[in-house]
Structure formats: C-alpha cells, structure tokens
Design a protein around this motif. Structure first.
Motif, PDB file in Angstrom:
ATOM      1  N   LYS A  53       1.189   6.733  -6.696  1.00 65.27           N
ATOM      2  CA  LYS A  53      -0.026   7.850  -7.019  1.00 65.27           C
ATOM      3  C   LYS A  53       0.424   9.198  -6.759  1.00 65.27           C
ATOM      4  O   LYS A  53       0.445  10.012  -7.724  1.00 65.27           O
ATOM      5  CB  LYS A  53      -1.376   7.540  -6.195  1.00 65.27           C
ATOM      6  N   GLN A  54       1.367   9.654  -5.645  1.00 68.69           N
ATOM      7  CA  GLN A  54       1.771  10.947  -5.440  1.00 68.69           C
ATOM      8  C   GLN A  54       2.749  11.290  -6.737  1.00 68.69           C
ATOM      9  O   GLN A  54       2.703  12.500  -7.148  1.00 68.69           O
ATOM     10  CB  GLN A  54       2.552  10.762  -4.198  1.00 68.69           C
ATOM     11  N   ASN A  61       0.710  -1.346  -0.027  1.00 68.51           N
ATOM     12  CA  ASN A  61      -0.025  -0.051   0.113  1.00 68.51           C
ATOM     13  C   ASN A  61       1.020   1.165  -0.142  1.00 68.51           C
ATOM     14  O   ASN A  61       0.527   2.295  -0.796  1.00 68.51           O
ATOM     15  CB  ASN A  61      -0.955  -0.101   1.141  1.00 68.51           C
ATOM     16  N   GLN A  62       1.962   1.218   0.858  1.00 68.46           N
ATOM     17  CA  GLN A  62       2.895   2.421   0.947  1.00 68.46           C
ATOM     18  C   GLN A  62       3.440   2.631  -0.641  1.00 68.46           C
ATOM     19  O   GLN A  62       3.194   3.801  -0.911  1.00 68.46           O
ATOM     20  CB  GLN A  62       3.919   1.986   1.771  1.00 68.46           C
ATOM     21  N   GLU A  86       2.084   1.804  -3.380  1.00 65.59           N
ATOM     22  CA  GLU A  86       1.007   2.339  -4.279  1.00 65.59           C
ATOM     23  C   GLU A  86       0.623   3.616  -3.989  1.00 65.59           C
ATOM     24  O   GLU A  86       0.421   4.692  -4.773  1.00 65.59           O
ATOM     25  CB  GLU A  86      -0.132   1.381  -4.165  1.00 65.59           C
ATOM     26  N   THR A  87       0.734   4.118  -2.762  1.00 67.72           N
ATOM     27  CA  THR A  87       0.610   5.766  -2.306  1.00 67.72           C
ATOM     28  C   THR A  87       1.546   6.400  -3.111  1.00 67.72           C
ATOM     29  O   THR A  87       1.303   7.427  -3.593  1.00 67.72           O
ATOM     30  CB  THR A  87       0.534   5.769  -0.970  1.00 67.72           C
TER      31      THR A  87
END
Ligand code: GDP
Length: 297
Positions: free
Chosen positions: A154-155, A147-148, A150-151
């Motif tokens: 996105k950023q 998740n980290q 993937e975040t």
C-alpha cells in the motif's frame, strides 16, 4: 556507524606508512600485523584474515613500482585493492529474465529484514530502473508477515499477491507468476518464510519453491549485526539453495564489519545490496570499492 572501530585502526596504520619514501620489509610486516589484528577485532572470519594478510604481504613486498606513487602510497593501494577484492571486486548487477517477469526469491532467517528488504528492493527497481514489480506473500506461517507485506504494498502503491495462510507456498508462487504475466508486471519478488534458525523443513520448502519457479535470482537476506553468525547462516543457505547473491541489512547500525568482509570469501557469493536503515528508500547497491574507501578513509 558501521566499521567505526575497524576504520579507526586501519586509518591509523595507514597514516604511519603513507608518508614513507622507503618502505622496508620490516615496515610491511608491522603494517600487516596491525591489519591482521584490526580485522580479527572486527570479527572477520579467521581464515579469511589469514589469506588476506598473506596476499597483501606478498604483494606489498614484491610490488611493482609505480612512479606516480610514493612507496608508502603503493602499499596503501595494495591494501585498498585487496579489501575491494575481498568484498567482491566489481559491483554485481541484478538479473533480467529473457522473457518477463524476472523472478526474485527472497530467503533468510526471521528478523533478518527479509520482508522489509522485499519492499525496499521493489522500490529501488521502480525508482532506479523504471520497473514494475509485484510482491508475493509466500510466508504462510505468519499472518503478520502477510499483513506486513500488504502494508508495504500500500505504501508503495504496488500489487501484492497473497492467497492467505491456507495455500501452499509453491502454488502461491506459481499463481503469482501467472498473474504477473497477465498484468504485465516485469518483476516478481517472492517473500518466503523464515525461521529463527536454519532447519530442514524450511530448506525443503525453499528448495521446492526454487525447483518449481526457477527464479532468476535468489537473494539471501542476512543481518550484518550478527557478525560471524551471518556468515554461518549464509554458508548453510548457500549449500542447500545455491543463492545468487546476498543482501546485508542493518549496515547503518554499529556492526564491526565481520560479515561484510567475510561473506564473499566464505560463500563466493557477492553482496548485491546493503540495507542502510528501516525506511523504504534505504537500500543501496553494494559497491565494494566505495566500501573499502569508507573503511580506509
Ligand atoms: P523478516 O522477519 O526477515 O521479514 O524481517 P523484517 O523485514 O520484519 O525486519 C525485522 C526488523 O529489522 C524490522 O524492525 C525492520 O525495520 C528492521 N530492518 C530491516 N532492514 C533494516 C536495515 O537495513 N537497517 C535497520 N536499522 N533496520 C532494518
């Protein structure tokens, strides 16, 4: 700030010798004794300190005479040169594969800053070198790590390749590289699993990924704040994986500097980048000469 204590002590020592029109052997001895203590206090590896001090003593006593510098300045130049050399000499560059994508494998203990550095490195490659990286989530043990990443993707507005937590990391890496070729991504940065301590299972897994994907670079991420532990971690990762470079994180913290000053000498692997904060643009190429200047003032 990092190296504050070391910088203070060395700069004091240097001020004392700087103005001297004549430097005696006794002056050099006193100076090297102070340098030795300052380095030990900064948590630099004992053997590294010993060799370092021996070299500056030999060079400072038998030094070549340069007319443009006073004897005091010449001694300081010796210290500066040797400090630069200790941290790796020339700044080292990042590999580029003959045929894209260039594959970079990120390894390191949990909490060292591996995932953050994966994002920072991708950001740097795009901003500074106009590259087009893909991030790969190969830490299948911690959903939070995926998740980290993937975040971060996105950023950064960058693709993140993931097959969730069920797939095998070697398959993930191989499929990611295939996908990168199809999509014309020229760098693939693989975020691998970390553990709290170096262990055999982890090393086996990393060795398998290495053998399969044959990365162009293996960057070991270590936390500068952990001092000599960082050096020990670097030694064992390097023994088992033969890393190609080190990324030293958290150099913005109040590290005494031991890791930065010992890693190259102990592992013979260059520090390629330094993490200077938590933000995505806070990764810098590591310049030994600039770092030496920062320490010596
Ligand atoms: P990983 O477990 O090795 O993937 O570590 P993470 O990337 O999750 O980072 C662990 C923590 O260290 C996070 O809170 C990061 O924001 C922080 N961190 C990483 N690099 C740096 C750095 O260069 N400076 C500072 N101050 N914090 C950092």
């Amino acid at each position: 700030m990092a190296f504050e204590g070391l910088a203070d002590r060395l700069q004091g020592t240097i001020q004392r010798i700087k103005g001297k029109g004549k430097v005696t052997e006794q002056d050099v001895k006193e100076m090297t004794r102070e340098v030795r203590l300052a380095l030990l206090e900064a948590d630099v590896n004992f053997k590294v300190v010993k060799d370092f001090v021996k070299r500056i003593r030999e060079r400072a006593i038998g030094q070549e005479v340069m007319e443009s510098l006073t004897p005091g300045q010449q001694v300081i130049k010796v210290v500066r040169d040797e400090l630069t050399e200790l941290m790796g000499g020339e700044q080292s560059k990042i590999a580029v594969a003959d045929r894209p994508p260039t594959v970079i494998m990120m390894v390191g203990l949990q909490g060292a800053g591996k995932t953050t550095t994966t994002g920072k490195l991708a950001n740097l490659l795009r901003k500074k070198y106009n590259r087009n990286p893909m991030l790969v989530a190969a830490d299948v043990y911690r959903p939070a790590a995926i998740n980290q990443l993937e975040t971060l993707g996105k950023q950064l507005n960058m693709p993140v390749f993931s097959l969730g937590t069920e797939a095998n990391p070697v398959d993930i890496a191989n499929q990611a590289i295939e996908k990168a070729k199809e999509d014309h991504q020229d760098y693939v940065i693989i975020d691998t699993a970390g553990r709290l301590h170096v262990d055999n299972d982890l090393m086996d897994e990393l060795q398998q990924i290495k053998a399969n994907v044959q990365p162009d670079e293996i960057f070991l991420v270590v936390d500068a704040m952990t001092g000599q532990d960082a050096v020990n971690v670097a030694e064992s990762f390097n023994e088992q994986l033969e890393v190609s470079g080190v990324v030293l994180t958290k150099l913005d913290g109040d590290t005494r500097g031991g890791a930065a000053l010992s890693i190259k000498a102990v592992t013979d692997k260059p520090i390629k980048f330094a993490g200077m904060g938590e933000k995505l643009d806070e990764l810098e190429a590591f310049h030994p000469e600039r770092m030496a200047s920062r320490i010596l003032g």
